[in-house]
Motif scaffolding. Structure first.
Motif, PDB file in Angstrom:
ATOM      1  N   ALA A 131       0.838  -1.192   0.000  1.00 53.89           N
ATOM      2  CA  ALA A 131       0.000   0.000   0.000  1.00 53.89           C
ATOM      3  C   ALA A 131       0.875   1.245   0.000  1.00 53.89           C
ATOM      4  O   ALA A 131       0.579   2.227  -0.681  1.00 53.89           O
ATOM      5  N   PHE A 132       1.974   1.212   0.761  1.00 54.73           N
ATOM      6  CA  PHE A 132       2.857   2.375   0.860  1.00 54.73           C
ATOM      7  C   PHE A 132       4.292   1.949   0.579  1.00 54.73           C
ATOM      8  O   PHE A 132       5.054   1.669   1.510  1.00 54.73           O
ATOM      9  N   LEU A 196       6.941  -1.425  13.250  1.00 59.88           N
ATOM     10  CA  LEU A 196       5.585  -0.907  13.406  1.00 59.88           C
ATOM     11  C   LEU A 196       5.043  -0.428  12.054  1.00 59.88           C
ATOM     12  O   LEU A 196       3.909  -0.739  11.675  1.00 59.88           O
ATOM     13  N   ILE A 200       1.628  -1.766   9.923  1.00 60.87           N
ATOM     14  CA  ILE A 200       0.535  -0.956   9.383  1.00 60.87           C
ATOM     15  C   ILE A 200       0.433  -1.155   7.868  1.00 60.87           C
ATOM     16  O   ILE A 200      -0.646  -1.361   7.308  1.00 60.87           O
ATOM     17  N   VAL A 204      -2.849  -2.643   5.815  1.00 59.23           N
ATOM     18  CA  VAL A 204      -3.604  -1.912   4.792  1.00 59.23           C
ATOM     19  C   VAL A 204      -3.508  -2.648   3.452  1.00 59.23           C
ATOM     20  O   VAL A 204      -4.502  -2.767   2.727  1.00 59.23           O
ATOM     21  N   LYS A 208      -6.933  -3.801   1.755  1.00 57.95           N
ATOM     22  CA  LYS A 208      -7.440  -2.984   0.661  1.00 57.95           C
ATOM     23  C   LYS A 208      -6.994  -3.400  -0.746  1.00 57.95           C
ATOM     24  O   LYS A 208      -7.530  -2.899  -1.718  1.00 57.95           O
ATOM     25  N   ILE A 234       1.040  -4.164  15.689  1.00 56.20           N
ATOM     26  CA  ILE A 234       0.482  -2.834  15.923  1.00 56.20           C
ATOM     27  C   ILE A 234       0.118  -2.633  17.388  1.00 56.20           C
ATOM     28  O   ILE A 234       0.273  -1.545  17.930  1.00 56.20           O
ATOM     29  N   PHE A 235      -0.307  -3.697  18.053  1.00 55.72           N
ATOM     30  CA  PHE A 235      -0.700  -3.527  19.449  1.00 55.72           C
ATOM     31  C   PHE A 235       0.416  -3.842  20.444  1.00 55.72           C
ATOM     32  O   PHE A 235       0.292  -3.514  21.622  1.00 55.72           O
ATOM     33  N   PRO A 238       4.196  -0.627  20.218  1.00 61.44           N
ATOM     34  CA  PRO A 238       4.249   0.634  20.967  1.00 61.44           C
ATOM     35  C   PRO A 238       4.631   0.432  22.439  1.00 61.44           C
ATOM     36  O   PRO A 238       5.239   1.318  23.041  1.00 61.44           O
TER      37      PRO A 238
ATOM     38  N   GLN B  18      -7.762   6.687   0.063  1.00 65.40           N
ATOM     39  CA  GLN B  18      -8.499   5.847   1.028  1.00 65.40           C
ATOM     40  C   GLN B  18      -7.543   4.996   1.841  1.00 65.40           C
ATOM     41  O   GLN B  18      -7.698   4.829   3.051  1.00 65.40           O
ATOM     42  N   MET B  19      -6.517   4.455   1.149  1.00 67.21           N
ATOM     43  CA  MET B  19      -5.557   3.611   1.867  1.00 67.21           C
ATOM     44  C   MET B  19      -4.760   4.437   2.863  1.00 67.21           C
ATOM     45  O   MET B  19      -4.491   3.993   3.977  1.00 67.21           O
ATOM     46  N   SER B  20      -4.370   5.654   2.455  1.00 61.31           N
ATOM     47  CA  SER B  20      -3.600   6.500   3.373  1.00 61.31           C
ATOM     48  C   SER B  20      -4.405   6.792   4.632  1.00 61.31           C
ATOM     49  O   SER B  20      -3.879   6.758   5.751  1.00 61.31           O
ATOM     50  N   LEU B  22      -6.939   5.053   5.905  1.00 61.64           N
ATOM     51  CA  LEU B  22      -7.052   3.837   6.710  1.00 61.64           C
ATOM     52  C   LEU B  22      -5.749   3.571   7.463  1.00 61.64           C
ATOM     53  O   LEU B  22      -5.757   3.249   8.657  1.00 61.64           O
ATOM     54  N   GLY B  23      -4.619   3.731   6.741  1.00 59.56           N
ATOM     55  CA  GLY B  23      -3.315   3.526   7.369  1.00 59.56           C
ATOM     56  C   GLY B  23      -3.136   4.438   8.561  1.00 59.56           C
ATOM     57  O   GLY B  23      -2.611   4.033   9.596  1.00 59.56           O
ATOM     58  N   ILE B  26      -5.037   3.228  11.545  1.00 56.03           N
ATOM     59  CA  ILE B  26      -4.338   2.120  12.209  1.00 56.03           C
ATOM     60  C   ILE B  26      -3.164   2.664  13.023  1.00 56.03           C
ATOM     61  O   ILE B  26      -2.897   2.217  14.140  1.00 56.03           O
ATOM     62  N   PHE B  27      -2.480   3.680  12.454  1.00 56.81           N
ATOM     63  CA  PHE B  27      -1.396   4.312  13.202  1.00 56.81           C
ATOM     64  C   PHE B  27      -1.930   4.891  14.512  1.00 56.81           C
ATOM     65  O   PHE B  27      -1.299   4.767  15.569  1.00 56.81           O
ATOM     66  N   ALA B  29      -4.355   3.783  16.208  1.00 52.88           N
ATOM     67  CA  ALA B  29      -4.566   2.659  17.130  1.00 52.88           C
ATOM     68  C   ALA B  29      -3.265   2.359  17.865  1.00 52.88           C
ATOM     69  O   ALA B  29      -3.253   2.136  19.085  1.00 52.88           O
ATOM     70  N   ALA B  30      -2.147   2.383  17.115  1.00 56.30           N
ATOM     71  CA  ALA B  30      -0.850   2.148  17.755  1.00 56.30           C
ATOM     72  C   ALA B  30      -0.545   3.262  18.757  1.00 56.30           C
ATOM     73  O   ALA B  30       0.011   3.014  19.830  1.00 56.30           O
ATOM     74  N   VAL B 167      -4.724  15.636  -3.215  1.00 55.39           N
ATOM     75  CA  VAL B 167      -3.581  15.366  -2.344  1.00 55.39           C
ATOM     76  C   VAL B 167      -3.634  16.236  -1.088  1.00 55.39           C
ATOM     77  O   VAL B 167      -3.556  15.726   0.039  1.00 55.39           O
ATOM     78  N   LYS B 171      -4.167  15.234   2.976  1.00 50.34           N
ATOM     79  CA  LYS B 171      -3.207  15.564   4.033  1.00 50.34           C
ATOM     80  C   LYS B 171      -3.878  16.342   5.164  1.00 50.34           C
ATOM     81  O   LYS B 171      -3.643  16.070   6.344  1.00 50.34           O
TER      82      LYS B 171
END
Lengths: 644, 200
Positions: A131-132, A196, A200, A204, A208, A234-235, A238, B18-20, B22-23, B26-27, B29-30, B167, B171
């Motif tokens: 994804a990234f 970490l 992530i 993703v 996705k 992820i859990f 940290p 959308q992926m960014s 969602l990512g 999740i970040f 959450a961390a 973009v 952001k």
């Protein structure tokens, strides 16, 4: 600070290490210059964002770390082979068992598995990259420089010596002054950032980017294990980030979290460490389960037995993994009630794990097994891991643990699960996916030789250690009593067998590169999942056209319907990211900053940190939108690779 | 399809965006785990002040209340900024972002003042386990606010140069998530650190 404080002096073995480092580094520089490969190294590797190349770099680094950790292990085994041997002194022995543990868990097992995930997961779900991709490169370089920072400690500044668990107050500033422990804290912190981010990124990607039609419960089991592992990362990570930061602040800035003064609580470190540390062992074992499941299904030529039960048992293990951390220190004296609770939760983990064992056996039952090398690793894993698991349940009983605690019984147990689980899986996975990565298989003859040497060596090394533990031999001692001689000597012989097995494995990489037949179809093992649907070498965009998924084992279905991932009528330009040197530079600067912080050179550390922030600003203003691979180029590439 | 695109906010219209987003969730959450660990550490070390002053001797309601009002208001103005973005008003977006930043800076100023005040009273990072955990918990939040301010300045420059695009809107939306998240963390610090610290 004078130069002889900066470099480690007075140890012949470390001088030898320094000479080796200088020689290897100059050899690499010479070869790159002689063959004019610097540009190639920068363009093809250091700046790449391709998940397959990043995966290969992960695995290469992990193999180097396996060598380093293995060398540590052999030195320890030599020291323990005879009573009163003075091969290593006490300080050096402490440093070596510390670095052995840390290197093997953080810089070998995890990156090896993450490397395989990098290569395989996008291919298994029909995706064209992560994804990234930029973040993926960042993750790799953060791991790489973290490992570098940790590893240079043995020639510069001195290695950490407080054990891989780094318990306070021993690891605190008062009792472990000097840079050694700082190397541990900052090396792990640096590589933890990458882990970490990978967690992530993979989550993703899997959520996705699956090929059209692929439902969650149609994903290959290795991808499932990766998803569950990402969740744990992820859990859990940290918590490690915080624990490491607190100890760093304790040591460098004088706070009182884990100290004996100022009402600090040294025992809190053990709690924080294992709240991360126990999930961590599942981070390295669940992907291993995934690999074995893939290998067993492929070479038993059957669909994995109990697929859904396999997935749910992994999810259950992941959840339970957060609820058992106290079993690492039952003897700390949390009280009978607390110990009982954690004892029960620990033993509960054996249930889903048992489910998995029976599912593997169920897959093998009445199948025509093909005894390839990856399959041999998987078959050896099952009984070996059961021995490790059953002794784990023994250790999980709090009352009995008062006897086993910190003895060689424990050492034998965790090597039985981590080697028979994780290391066997790394070998199995590497050999299984090797043709996908390098376009040829590893030689079976040498593969089997290294397998037998390693597996027999493994049992000879660690099985006696259970009995040494029951005989009362504690872990982390540098000198054995005469009554423990025989079993220790046998154990040392086994360790050299494992070393030999690894050497043969490495030789096999070279030998196969020279002699193995090149792949023609891309489907090397009559595979069941999508990675085998791509041609080899895999084009950088992976899939010319994404297949539509109808069920489990997508490629089996595709082969039945005579479909491929190259449907000329559906070709469209493919969007791909551009290479970039930013991740490498950013993490190199963070490495410099961390290195300065290890020696508490604050000005220098801040200076490099500003450099990191500048790189982040550069990234924020970066408008690189990637490029498109044109239809004509895809056609030419695919026709050539598929021999059409 | 056309109407569908119309109703989907700009920042959600490409798959990559959308992926960014969602990512980033999740970040976050961390980040929740990170702050939970710090809160747990604080709770465990509560009362372990050694020879340093007790929190009840130092914590005062006035400054902390001002800080809380500043940060909560900044979360509200950040919401207005996103509202302006959804309406396509770049100047409105930039204005409200700047207001958000000024409020954030005010918060930071008070926090720094407060830290200096406590340390003058003899409660420093190294004076006891309790104060170590206090400074690291509140300081980590403050560091997050600082980073958020720096990050938002970069985005304002980009908005000024390029306007609202797929973009930039992505952001800005992501930093708004971050900013609200910091607000939530602060509410927990306000109640479980300051309010409880004042009475016990």
């Amino acid at each position: 600070m004078s130069l002889d404080e900066f470099f480690v002096t007075g140890e012949p073995l470390i001088y030898a290490g320094m000479v080796a480092i200088v020689l290897v580094t100059s050899a690499i520089i010479f070869l790159l210059t002689y063959f004019k490969k610097w540009g190639w190294l920068w363009r093809e590797w250091l700046t790449t964002v391709d998940h397959k190349k990043i995966g290969i770099m992960y695995i290469l680094s992990a193999l180097a770390m396996l060598f380093r950790g293995g060398a540590d292990a052999l030195m320890m085994r030599v020291q323990l082979a005879f009573p009163d041997l003075n091969f290593l002194n006490t300080q050096h022995y402490n440093e070596i068992f510390t670095t052995h543990g840390t290197v093997m868990i953080i810089f070998m097992a995890m990156p090896f598995l993450i490397g395989l995930m990098n290569i395989v997961v996008p291919l298994q779900i029909g995706a064209r990259d992560f994804a990234f991709p930029y973040v993926n490169a960042l993750s790799f370089w953060s791991f790489f420089f973290g490992a570098l920072l940790f590893n240079i400690s043995f020639v510069i500044g001195g290695s950490p010596d407080a054990g891989w668990t780094s318990y306070t107050p021993l690891a605190g500033a008062a009792m472990s002054p000097g840079p050694g422990q700082n190397f541990y804290l900052l090396g792990l912190q640096l590589s933890g950032i990458g882990t970490l981010a990978t967690g992530i990124n993979l989550m993703v990607t899997i959520l996705k980017m699956r090929a059209p039609g692929m439902k969650l419960f149609q994903m290959p089991i290795f991808t499932w294990s990766t998803l569950v592992t990402s969740f744990i990362i992820i859990f859990a990570f940290p918590i490690l980030t915080v624990a490491l930061a607190l100890m760093t602040i304790d040591r460098i800035f004088g706070s009182q979290f884990f100290t004996l003064t100022g009402e600090g609580l040294p025992m809190m470190w053990a709690n924080l460490f294992w709240m991360w540390g126990h999930p961590e062992v599942y981070i390295v074992i669940l992907p291993a389960f995934g690999i074995f499941s893939e290998v067993i299904a492929t070479f038993a030529k059957k669909q994995l037995f109990g697929y859904k039960a396999m997935v749910w048992s992994m999810i259950l293990i992941a959840a339970l993994s957060f609820l058992v951390w106290v079993h690492h220190f039952f003897t700390m004296g949390a009280g009978a009630f607390v110990n009982s609770v954690f004892s029960v939760s620990t033993m509960l983990i054996a249930v889903p794990t048992g489910v998995k064992i029976f599912n593997w056996l169920g897959t093998l039952y009445k199948s025509k097994i093909q005894f390839t090398t990856p399959m041999l690793w998987a078959l050896a894993f099952i009984p070996s891991f059961v021995i490790g698991g059953v002794t784990g349940v023994m250790l999980g009983m709090a009352a009995a643990d008062y006897q086993f605690h910190n003895s060689y019984f424990l050492v034998a147990h965790f090597h039985y699960v981590l080697i028979a689980g994780t290391v066997f899986a790394c070998f199995a996975g590497l050999e299984y996916w090797y043709p996908k990565m390098f376009n040829h298989k590893l030689n079976e003859k040498f593969g089997k030789l290294s397998f037998w040497l390693f597996v027999i060596g493994f049992h000879v090394t660690f099985f006696p250690q259970y009995f040494l533990g029951l005989d009362g031999m504690p872990r982390r001692i540098f000198d054995i009593g005469p009554e423990w001689f025989t079993l220790n000597f046998i154990s040392t012989i086994g360790a050299f067998g494992m070393g030999l097995g690894f050497a043969v494995f490495v030789f096999n990489i070279y030998y196969s590169y020279r002699t193995s037949q090149r792949e023609t179809t891309g489907d090397s093992w009559d595979g069941r999942t999508l990675e085998w649907a791509t041609p080899t070498p895999v084009p950088h965009y992976n899939f010319a056209t994404q297949p539509t998924i109808r069920g489990l084992d997508a490629f089996v279905e595709m082969k039945k319907h005579n479909e491929s991932t190259f449907d000329e009528s559906k070709l469209e330009p493919i969007h791909m990211p551009n290479n970039t040197g930013q991740p490498f530079i950013m993490m190199a600067l963070l490495f410099m900053s961390s290195f300065a912080l290890v020696f508490e050179w604050m000005t220098l550390a801040i200076l490099f940190l500003v450099g990191v922030i500048v790189m982040m600003v550069v990234r924020s203003f970066d408008e690189d939108e990637g490029h498109h691979v044109e239809v004509e180029e895809i056609k030419t590439t695919e026709r050539q690779l598929r021999g059409l | 399809m056309q109407s569908n695109v119309k109703h989907t906010p700009l920042e959600y219209q490409t798959e990559h965006n959308q992926m960014s987003i969602l990512g980033f969730w999740i970040f976050l959450a961390a980040e929740v785990v990170l702050f939970s660990t710090l809160f747990a550490t604080y709770a465990v070390l509560f009362g372990r002040t050694a020879n340093a002053p007790l929190p009840s001797e130092l914590f005062g309601i006035e400054i902390v209340l001002i800080m809380t009002v500043l940060l909560l208001t900044s979360s509200f103005t950040c919401g207005i900024a996103i509202h302006q973005m959804r309406h396509g008003s770049n100047s409105g977006l930039i204005t409200w972002l700047i207001i958000t930043l000024v409020l954030g800076l005010g918060f930071l100023g008070f926090e720094i003042y407060e830290f200096i005040h406590y340390s003058h009273e003899g409660a420093t990072l190294s004076s006891s386990a309790f104060w170590s955990s206090f400074y690291v918990l509140a300081g980590t939040h403050g560091l997050h606010v600082t980073l958020g301010i720096g990050w938002a300045i970069l985005l304002i420059i980009q908005l000024y140069k390029k306007g609202i695009t797929a973009v930039t809107s992505r952001k800005v939306f992501i930093i708004s998530l971050y900013w609200h998240f910091l607000d939530v963390i602060w509410i927990f610090i306000f109640t479980s650190v300051y309010l409880i610290g004042m009475v016990i």
